[in-house]
Design a protein around this motif. Structure first.
Motif, PDB file in Angstrom:
ATOM      1  N   ALA A   1      38.739  93.678  14.288  1.00 55.15           N
ATOM      2  CA  ALA A   1      39.206  92.302  14.447  1.00 55.15           C
ATOM      3  C   ALA A   1      40.221  92.190  15.572  1.00 55.15           C
ATOM      4  O   ALA A   1      40.369  91.130  16.182  1.00 55.15           O
ATOM      5  N   THR A   2      40.928  93.310  15.857  1.00 56.96           N
ATOM      6  CA  THR A   2      41.863  93.360  16.981  1.00 56.96           C
ATOM      7  C   THR A   2      41.663  94.699  17.688  1.00 56.96           C
ATOM      8  O   THR A   2      41.057  95.631  17.143  1.00 56.96           O
ATOM      9  N   SER A   3      42.190  94.798  18.903  1.00 52.26           N
ATOM     10  CA  SER A   3      42.042  96.041  19.652  1.00 52.26           C
ATOM     11  C   SER A   3      42.803  97.188  19.008  1.00 52.26           C
ATOM     12  O   SER A   3      42.544  98.350  19.297  1.00 52.26           O
ATOM     13  N   GLY A   4      43.717  96.871  18.119  1.00 52.46           N
ATOM     14  CA  GLY A   4      44.489  97.907  17.445  1.00 52.46           C
ATOM     15  C   GLY A   4      43.953  98.282  16.081  1.00 52.46           C
ATOM     16  O   GLY A   4      44.547  99.107  15.385  1.00 52.46           O
ATOM     17  N   SER A   5      42.848  97.682  15.657  1.00 53.00           N
ATOM     18  CA  SER A   5      42.308  97.980  14.319  1.00 53.00           C
ATOM     19  C   SER A   5      40.824  98.294  14.402  1.00 53.00           C
ATOM     20  O   SER A   5      40.018  97.758  13.646  1.00 53.00           O
ATOM     21  N   LEU A   6      40.466  99.167  15.322  1.00 50.52           N
ATOM     22  CA  LEU A   6      39.059  99.507  15.520  1.00 50.52           C
ATOM     23  C   LEU A   6      38.605 100.568  14.526  1.00 50.52           C
ATOM     24  O   LEU A   6      39.356 101.492  14.190  1.00 50.52           O
ATOM     25  N   SER A   7      37.374 100.442  14.062  1.00 47.24           N
ATOM     26  CA  SER A   7      36.766 101.454  13.206  1.00 47.24           C
ATOM     27  C   SER A   7      35.374 101.773  13.748  1.00 47.24           C
ATOM     28  O   SER A   7      34.764 100.975  14.466  1.00 47.24           O
ATOM     29  N   LEU A   8      34.876 102.949  13.395  1.00 42.93           N
ATOM     30  CA  LEU A   8      33.612 103.424  13.949  1.00 42.93           C
ATOM     31  C   LEU A   8      32.461 102.536  13.507  1.00 42.93           C
ATOM     32  O   LEU A   8      32.261 102.287  12.314  1.00 42.93           O
ATOM     33  N   LEU A   9      31.683 102.054  14.488  1.00 42.76           N
ATOM     34  CA  LEU A   9      30.507 101.242  14.209  1.00 42.76           C
ATOM     35  C   LEU A   9      29.244 102.098  14.221  1.00 42.76           C
ATOM     36  O   LEU A   9      28.416 102.023  13.312  1.00 42.76           O
ATOM     37  N   THR A  10      29.098 102.936  15.245  1.00 41.76           N
ATOM     38  CA  THR A  10      27.918 103.798  15.341  1.00 41.76           C
ATOM     39  C   THR A  10      28.163 104.868  16.384  1.00 41.76           C
ATOM     40  O   THR A  10      29.124 104.803  17.158  1.00 41.76           O
ATOM     41  N   THR A  11      27.305 105.869  16.412  1.00 41.69           N
ATOM     42  CA  THR A  11      27.325 106.878  17.473  1.00 41.69           C
ATOM     43  C   THR A  11      25.984 106.843  18.179  1.00 41.69           C
ATOM     44  O   THR A  11      24.938 106.576  17.569  1.00 41.69           O
ATOM     45  N   LEU A  12      26.010 107.131  19.469  1.00 36.37           N
ATOM     46  CA  LEU A  12      24.814 107.025  20.312  1.00 36.37           C
ATOM     47  C   LEU A  12      24.621 108.314  21.100  1.00 36.37           C
ATOM     48  O   LEU A  12      25.557 109.095  21.294  1.00 36.37           O
ATOM     49  N   ALA A  13      23.400 108.499  21.589  1.00 34.88           N
ATOM     50  CA  ALA A  13      23.085 109.687  22.375  1.00 34.88           C
ATOM     51  C   ALA A  13      23.806 109.657  23.724  1.00 34.88           C
ATOM     52  O   ALA A  13      24.258 108.598  24.186  1.00 34.88           O
ATOM     53  N   SER A  14      23.858 110.788  24.360  1.00 35.70           N
ATOM     54  CA  SER A  14      24.584 110.891  25.637  1.00 35.70           C
ATOM     55  C   SER A  14      23.902 110.117  26.757  1.00 35.70           C
ATOM     56  O   SER A  14      24.508 109.845  27.774  1.00 35.70           O
TER      57      SER A  14
END
Length: 198
Positions: free
Chosen positions: A180-193
């Motif tokens: 919701a803010t730049s200071g409260s980020l949580s992992l959404l997904t991981t992607l290939a290189s």
């Protein structure tokens, strides 16, 4: 059992230039008179002593090593009674405190996966219980570079993300965060290189 080392003329000294360091040898002398040998003289023993020495070779100051990438810690260890193992530690504050890396065989090399602790005053220390040596001066643990040029494009039902591909060594993928803010980020997904969009 003594074997013939060399035959010398009329002299009272000789030098064994083939003696190996850290090996004990026994010596005796026989007189030669008209091709006939006397009994052995008294025997004496000697060995070439190599003092124990330990020295860090790499990193030894000035290197820039990226976090998350394996690097070789190397050292030289010599001596007749050198230990079979060494302990390796690192410091991120110029030697104020030390963190163990490993205890490993004293074979002169260890592959270290650098921690993600960026600093410009890192040191490595190798010790064997009686001797130790540090990097001569500090080296840098560089941070893993973040992706660049991130942009977000909203649509009616989603938000598309695009970024510039990283050229970092050892790239294995990307982690996408949301909050919701730049200071409260949580992992959404991981992607290939190979990904540059989501």
């Amino acid at each position: 059992n003594l074997t013939s080392l060399k035959t010398v003329g009329v002299t009272t000294s000789s030098v064994d230039t083939d003696a190996l360091a850290c090996t004990n040898y026994y010596y005796a002398v026989r007189t030669i008179a008209n091709a006939t040998l006397s009994p052995n003289s008294n025997s004496t023993s000697a060995h070439i002593v190599v003092p124990n020495n330990l020295a860090v070779l790499s990193p030894n100051g000035g290197e820039i090593w990226q976090a998350g990438i394996p690097q070789h810690i190397t050292w030289i260890s010599t001596g007749c009674t050198r230990p079979s193992t060494v302990t390796i530690e690192y410091s991120t504050n110029n030697g104020v405190s030390w963190t163990p890396i490993t205890t490993t065989a004293n074979n002169g090399s260890y592959t270290w996966l650098l921690p993600n602790i960026p600093t410009s005053v890192a040191l490595v220390r190798v010790h064997d219980g009686s001797l130790q040596d540090n990097s001569n001066s500090s080296f840098t643990i560089a941070p893993i570079p973040a992706p660049t040029a991130l942009s977000a494009t909203p649509s009616d039902v989603s938000v598309g993300l695009h970024w510039t591909a990283s050229t970092v060594a050892g790239l294995s993928g990307y982690a996408v965060y949301r909050g919701a803010t730049s200071g409260s980020l949580s992992l959404l997904t991981t992607l290939a290189s190979t990904a540059t969009t989501y």
